[in-house]
Design a protein around this motif. Sequence first.
Motif, PDB file in Angstrom:
ATOM      1  N   LEU A 151      -0.928   3.075 -13.699  1.00 33.77           N
ATOM      2  CA  LEU A 151      -1.471   2.211 -14.777  1.00 33.77           C
ATOM      3  C   LEU A 151      -2.940   1.941 -14.574  1.00 33.77           C
ATOM      4  N   GLY A 152      -3.557   2.878 -13.744  1.00 33.64           N
ATOM      5  CA  GLY A 152      -4.763   2.779 -13.307  1.00 33.64           C
ATOM      6  C   GLY A 152      -5.256   2.166 -11.899  1.00 33.64           C
ATOM      7  N   VAL A 153      -6.098   2.468 -11.318  1.00 36.04           N
ATOM      8  CA  VAL A 153      -6.463   1.823  -9.948  1.00 36.04           C
ATOM      9  C   VAL A 153      -6.546   0.235  -9.946  1.00 36.04           C
ATOM     10  N   GLY A 154      -5.877  -0.226  -9.088  1.00 36.25           N
ATOM     11  CA  GLY A 154      -5.829  -1.712  -8.599  1.00 36.25           C
ATOM     12  C   GLY A 154      -4.633  -2.310  -9.983  1.00 36.25           C
ATOM     13  N   ASN A 155      -4.163  -1.693 -10.898  1.00 34.34           N
ATOM     14  CA  ASN A 155      -3.248  -2.215 -11.640  1.00 34.34           C
ATOM     15  C   ASN A 155      -1.771  -2.326 -11.235  1.00 34.34           C
ATOM     16  N   HIS A 156      -1.039  -3.218 -11.282  1.00 37.78           N
ATOM     17  CA  HIS A 156       0.381  -3.290 -10.927  1.00 37.78           C
ATOM     18  C   HIS A 156       1.122  -3.848 -12.191  1.00 37.78           C
ATOM     19  N   PRO A 157       2.518  -3.313 -12.129  1.00 35.38           N
ATOM     20  CA  PRO A 157       3.442  -3.968 -13.335  1.00 35.38           C
ATOM     21  C   PRO A 157       3.571  -5.273 -13.031  1.00 35.38           C
ATOM     22  N   ILE A 158       3.768  -6.148 -13.947  1.00 34.30           N
ATOM     23  CA  ILE A 158       3.823  -7.679 -13.670  1.00 34.30           C
ATOM     24  C   ILE A 158       4.799  -8.020 -12.857  1.00 34.30           C
ATOM     25  N   ASP A 159       6.008  -7.351 -12.927  1.00 33.28           N
ATOM     26  CA  ASP A 159       7.233  -7.823 -12.061  1.00 33.28           C
ATOM     27  C   ASP A 159       7.034  -7.048 -10.598  1.00 33.28           C
ATOM     28  N   GLN A 160       5.853  -6.393 -10.375  1.00 31.60           N
ATOM     29  CA  GLN A 160       5.710  -5.861  -8.768  1.00 31.60           C
ATOM     30  C   GLN A 160       4.382  -6.313  -8.493  1.00 31.60           C
ATOM     31  N   THR A 161       3.860  -7.000  -9.147  1.00 28.85           N
ATOM     32  CA  THR A 161       2.509  -7.641  -8.549  1.00 28.85           C
ATOM     33  C   THR A 161       2.747  -8.130  -7.148  1.00 28.85           C
ATOM     34  N   PRO A 162       2.085  -7.688  -6.324  1.00 25.99           N
ATOM     35  CA  PRO A 162       2.199  -8.480  -4.692  1.00 25.99           C
ATOM     36  C   PRO A 162       1.642  -9.948  -4.743  1.00 25.99           C
ATOM     37  N   LEU A 163       2.189 -10.383  -3.752  1.00 26.35           N
ATOM     38  CA  LEU A 163       1.676 -11.987  -3.580  1.00 26.35           C
ATOM     39  C   LEU A 163       0.762 -12.020  -2.602  1.00 26.35           C
ATOM     40  N   PRO A 164      -0.442 -12.781  -2.880  1.00 26.20           N
ATOM     41  CA  PRO A 164      -1.544 -12.886  -2.159  1.00 26.20           C
ATOM     42  C   PRO A 164      -1.001 -13.016  -0.580  1.00 26.20           C
ATOM     43  N   HIS A 165      -1.765 -12.605   0.423  1.00 25.01           N
ATOM     44  CA  HIS A 165      -1.336 -13.026   1.727  1.00 25.01           C
ATOM     45  C   HIS A 165      -2.342 -14.178   2.013  1.00 25.01           C
ATOM     46  N   PRO A 166      -1.777 -14.869   3.164  1.00 28.14           N
ATOM     47  CA  PRO A 166      -2.500 -16.133   3.641  1.00 28.14           C
ATOM     48  C   PRO A 166      -3.936 -15.873   3.619  1.00 28.14           C
ATOM     49  N   PHE A 167      -4.885 -16.866   3.296  1.00 26.60           N
ATOM     50  CA  PHE A 167      -6.357 -16.755   3.066  1.00 26.60           C
ATOM     51  C   PHE A 167      -6.840 -15.659   2.495  1.00 26.60           C
ATOM     52  N   CYS A 168      -6.137 -15.097   1.424  1.00 26.23           N
ATOM     53  CA  CYS A 168      -6.534 -14.047   0.536  1.00 26.23           C
ATOM     54  C   CYS A 168      -7.721 -14.614  -0.396  1.00 26.23           C
ATOM     55  N   TRP A 169      -8.816 -13.913  -0.374  1.00 26.20           N
ATOM     56  CA  TRP A 169      -9.989 -14.114  -1.284  1.00 26.20           C
ATOM     57  C   TRP A 169     -10.146 -13.404  -2.331  1.00 26.20           C
ATOM     58  N   CYS A 170      -9.018 -12.190  -2.601  1.00 24.55           N
ATOM     59  CA  CYS A 170      -9.096 -11.419  -3.660  1.00 24.55           C
ATOM     60  C   CYS A 170      -9.067 -11.905  -5.078  1.00 24.55           C
ATOM     61  N   LEU A 171      -9.293 -11.287  -6.200  1.00 27.14           N
ATOM     62  CA  LEU A 171      -9.300 -11.774  -7.718  1.00 27.14           C
ATOM     63  C   LEU A 171      -8.080 -10.719  -7.948  1.00 27.14           C
ATOM     64  N   TYR A 172      -7.070 -11.570  -8.933  1.00 26.18           N
ATOM     65  CA  TYR A 172      -5.962 -10.804  -9.622  1.00 26.18           C
ATOM     66  C   TYR A 172      -5.943 -11.510 -10.882  1.00 26.18           C
ATOM     67  N   TYR A 173      -5.817 -10.653 -11.966  1.00 21.75           N
ATOM     68  CA  TYR A 173      -5.798 -11.253 -13.386  1.00 21.75           C
ATOM     69  C   TYR A 173      -4.759 -10.189 -14.133  1.00 21.75           C
ATOM     70  N   PRO A 174      -4.292 -10.736 -15.381  1.00 21.01           N
ATOM     71  CA  PRO A 174      -3.541 -10.243 -16.300  1.00 21.01           C
ATOM     72  C   PRO A 174      -4.311  -9.071 -17.115  1.00 21.01           C
ATOM     73  N   ASP A 175      -4.097  -8.158 -17.260  1.00 20.37           N
ATOM     74  CA  ASP A 175      -4.680  -6.810 -17.989  1.00 20.37           C
ATOM     75  C   ASP A 175      -3.872  -6.157 -18.950  1.00 20.37           C
ATOM     76  N   THR A 176      -4.498  -5.482 -19.731  1.00 22.01           N
ATOM     77  CA  THR A 176      -3.808  -4.778 -20.942  1.00 22.01           C
ATOM     78  C   THR A 176      -4.479  -3.525 -20.919  1.00 22.01           C
ATOM     79  N   ASP A 177      -3.519  -2.504 -21.397  1.00 23.56           N
ATOM     80  CA  ASP A 177      -4.112  -1.163 -21.658  1.00 23.56           C
ATOM     81  C   ASP A 177      -4.165  -1.020 -23.446  1.00 23.56           C
ATOM     82  N   LYS A 178      -3.637  -2.123 -24.159  1.00 25.86           N
ATOM     83  CA  LYS A 178      -3.551  -2.181 -25.518  1.00 25.86           C
ATOM     84  C   LYS A 178      -5.134  -2.791 -26.163  1.00 25.86           C
ATOM     85  N   SER A 179      -4.968  -2.221 -27.331  1.00 27.15           N
ATOM     86  CA  SER A 179      -6.463  -2.752 -28.057  1.00 27.15           C
ATOM     87  C   SER A 179      -6.207  -3.766 -28.915  1.00 27.15           C
TER      88      SER A 179
END
Length: 179
Positions: free
Chosen positions: A151-179
């Motif tokens: 799906l591209g670097v850093g992209n995860h299927p919705i139902d396989q998106t990992p849970l952030p670990h404790p004290f995670c500072w990362c960003l995660y957001y819904p995305d699409t490959d549709k126009s």
Amino acid sequence: DTFRDVFANTPDEAVASVLAGEIYSGKKASLSKRIWNNEALLNGELEQVIAEGIAKGQSPVQLAKALEAYVNPKAQMPDHWNEIYPTPFPLQVDYNAQRLAVTAINHAGWATMMMAAREDPFVTCVHWELSGRHHVYDICDIYANEDKYGLGVGNHPIDQTPLPHPFCWCLYYPDTDKS
């Protein structure tokens, strides 16, 4: 209104999923008995403080301060909050309370984002991105830099998106490959 609420509120279901451990894989996650006052654990007081804090939109500082009263005195580890969240005044919060507050708020936000992503017909994946505060190599480096699903670097299927670990500072957001 529904679209605005996704960004302005944490649904009751998201708070409940964090408290019940439903968003965690495997067996129900429980709070560590080494860190927290066992009486407060048994009476459900910690869960109540967390649920109320998230529902009221408390900051991590406010929630951590409320949780400090429940930390086992033998497990207390004072920590300078300013090293993580710069503030114009000195603030000291117990590390364990701080860790739980930040993680609970983060996980409730993640659960809210996942609920919205599942209901949006245009969302095809969730993108994981390293934060500017990400200084230590950990599992997030893999989440943000792999293309495991095509799906591209850093992209995860919705139902396989990992849970952030404790004290995670990362960003995660819904995305699409549709126009």
